[in-house]
Design an enzyme around this catalytic site. Structure first.
Site, PDB file in Angstrom:
ATOM      1  N   ASP A  65     -18.931  30.824  30.234  1.00 22.84           N
ATOM      2  CA  ASP A  65     -18.864  29.963  31.635  1.00 22.84           C
ATOM      3  C   ASP A  65     -18.472  28.727  31.566  1.00 22.84           C
ATOM      4  OD1 ASP A  65     -21.342  29.391  30.607  1.00 22.84           O
ATOM      5  OD2 ASP A  65     -22.465  30.468  32.292  1.00 22.84           O
ATOM      6  N   ASN A 133     -34.373  33.915  36.765  1.00 24.88           N
ATOM      7  CA  ASN A 133     -34.386  34.924  37.717  1.00 24.88           C
ATOM      8  C   ASN A 133     -33.658  36.032  37.238  1.00 24.88           C
ATOM      9  OD1 ASN A 133     -31.803  34.012  37.529  1.00 24.88           O
ATOM     10  ND2 ASN A 133     -31.501  33.669  39.814  1.00 24.88           N
ATOM     11  N   HIS A 135     -30.767  35.951  35.399  1.00 27.64           N
ATOM     12  CA  HIS A 135     -29.269  35.757  35.458  1.00 27.64           C
ATOM     13  C   HIS A 135     -28.684  35.571  34.162  1.00 27.64           C
ATOM     14  CE1 HIS A 135     -29.417  31.073  35.845  1.00 27.64           C
ATOM     15  NE2 HIS A 135     -29.059  31.558  34.558  1.00 27.64           N
ATOM     16  N   GLU A 140     -25.350  35.494  39.064  1.00 33.26           N
ATOM     17  CA  GLU A 140     -26.663  35.515  39.818  1.00 33.26           C
ATOM     18  C   GLU A 140     -27.205  36.704  40.525  1.00 33.26           C
ATOM     19  OE1 GLU A 140     -28.690  32.923  39.637  1.00 33.26           O
ATOM     20  OE2 GLU A 140     -27.556  31.168  39.099  1.00 33.26           O
TER      21      GLU A 140
HETATM   22  C1  F6R Z   1     -25.176  29.574  29.618  1.00 31.92           C
HETATM   23  C2  F6R Z   1     -25.356  30.279  30.873  1.00 31.92           C
HETATM   24  C3  F6R Z   1     -26.700  30.546  31.444  1.00 31.92           C
HETATM   25  C4  F6R Z   1     -28.208  30.365  30.617  1.00 31.92           C
HETATM   26  C5  F6R Z   1     -29.228  30.412  31.262  1.00 31.92           C
HETATM   27  C6  F6R Z   1     -30.521  29.907  30.574  1.00 31.92           C
HETATM   28  O1  F6R Z   1     -23.878  29.410  29.156  1.00 31.92           O
HETATM   29  O2  F6R Z   1     -24.470  30.978  31.378  1.00 31.92           O
HETATM   30  O3  F6R Z   1     -26.873  31.835  31.775  1.00 31.92           O
HETATM   31  O4  F6R Z   1     -27.979  31.086  29.510  1.00 31.92           O
HETATM   32  O5  F6R Z   1     -29.336  29.667  32.553  1.00 31.92           O
HETATM   33  O6  F6R Z   1     -30.468  28.714  30.461  1.00 31.92           O
HETATM   34  P1  F6R Z   1     -31.575  28.006  29.315  1.00 31.92           P
HETATM   35  O7  F6R Z   1     -31.042  28.510  27.684  1.00 31.92           O
HETATM   36  O8  F6R Z   1     -31.006  26.453  29.194  1.00 31.92           O
HETATM   37  O9  F6R Z   1     -32.701  28.180  29.561  1.00 31.92           O
END
Ligand code: F6R
Length: 254
Positions: A65, A133, A135, A140
């Site tokens: 992303d 959550n 995602h 989301e």
């Molecule tokens: C990262 C991404 C997100 C993260 C998720 C967890 O490219 O797309 O989905 O993997 O938000 O974030 P962390 O690892 O910082 O807890």
């Protein structure tokens, strides 16, 4: 789903890097994630590069992303973050690290182009983190389980959470991101998800043991034939069948 439970984040990173290494040795295309979860995996891959076990010279990579509107060299862009944390520390060629074109005045067009590029190249193994959550990427809850790369408006909570990277200034946080869709992600031949810490325990429980539902986007991994989930004890703490997963790991053919 192959579930591997390890003591801590360091061990999770070692395990995840060991799963990815054979694909890198074969020169296959990999998918990369930002965030804190994959950092120990990146550290281990860097170590393997430094010890001469791995080279990334010809490897192509696709990012999950990117924020809409942030140029690649912006210090908060996901391209720059992955560069600073991983790809600049190994022999990756910048031009081989692909991300959605976040400066395209038409982000929907950029998202469609990115989707096509991923289809044309194919991803051998995609590394994922997971949000509290459930995602994955910026998909989301309620995201289409088979959806393509898309433009996602960021939930006010996500904007608040990410403000820490923008000097706590909410107005500076981009309002939209482009993300591989759940359909894009699950087209990868193999998926490796890493999660650590108590805060992820509920999401991990729902992904592994909950129903398949768009309310927990990560549950889409239940439909994929080649998923490895590597978690630490804290993230595994709400798994109801942890003993069964530990036994399966012992008897699995490697
Ligand atoms: C990262 C991404 C997100 C993260 C998720 C967890 O490219 O797309 O989905 O993997 O938000 O974030 P962390 O690892 O910082 O807890």
């Amino acid at each position: 789903m192959d579930i591997i439970i390890r003591a801590d984040a360091q061990e999770v990173g070692k395990e995840a890097a060991a799963v990815m290494a054979p694909f890198i040795k074969q020169g296959r295309t990999i998918g990369l994630a930002t965030g804190s979860s994959p950092l120990t995996t990146y550290r281990e891959l860097i170590r393997m590069y430094e010890s001469g076990e791995l080279t990334f010279k010809t490897i192509q990579a696709f990012l999950l992303d990117e924020y809409v509107g942030l140029a690649r060299d912006d210090k908060n862009s996901y391209f720059r973050t992955i560069r600073d944390e991983f790809t600049a520390h190994v022999d990756f060629v910048d031009a081989n690290v692909h991300s959605p074109d976040s400066t395209d005045p038409d982000p929907y067009h950029a998202a469609a182009l990115y989707e096509q590029k991923i289809i044309d190249t194919g991803v051998a193994i995609q590394l994922l983190g997971v949000g509290v959550n459930g995602h994955i990427g910026f998909n989301e809850p309620t995201s289409a389980l088979q959806g393509p790369t898309k433009v996602q408006a960021l939930h006010p909570q996500t904007i608040k959470d990410n403000a820490r990277f923008f000097n706590d200034c909410l107005e500076d946080v981009p309002t939209h991101a482009m993300t591989q869709g759940l359909g894009t992600i699950t087209r990868a031949e193999n998926i490796i998800m890493v999660a650590t810490g108590e805060a992820k325990a509920d999401a991990i429980h729902r992904i592994v043991e909950g129903p398949l539902t768009a309310l927990c986007p990560g549950s889409v991994l239940q439909l994929h034939a080649n998923v490895t989930l590597v978690v630490d004890e804290a993230a595994a703490s709400r798994l109801e069948h942890a003993d069964y997963y530990r036994t399966m790991e012992q008897i699995r053919l490697r």
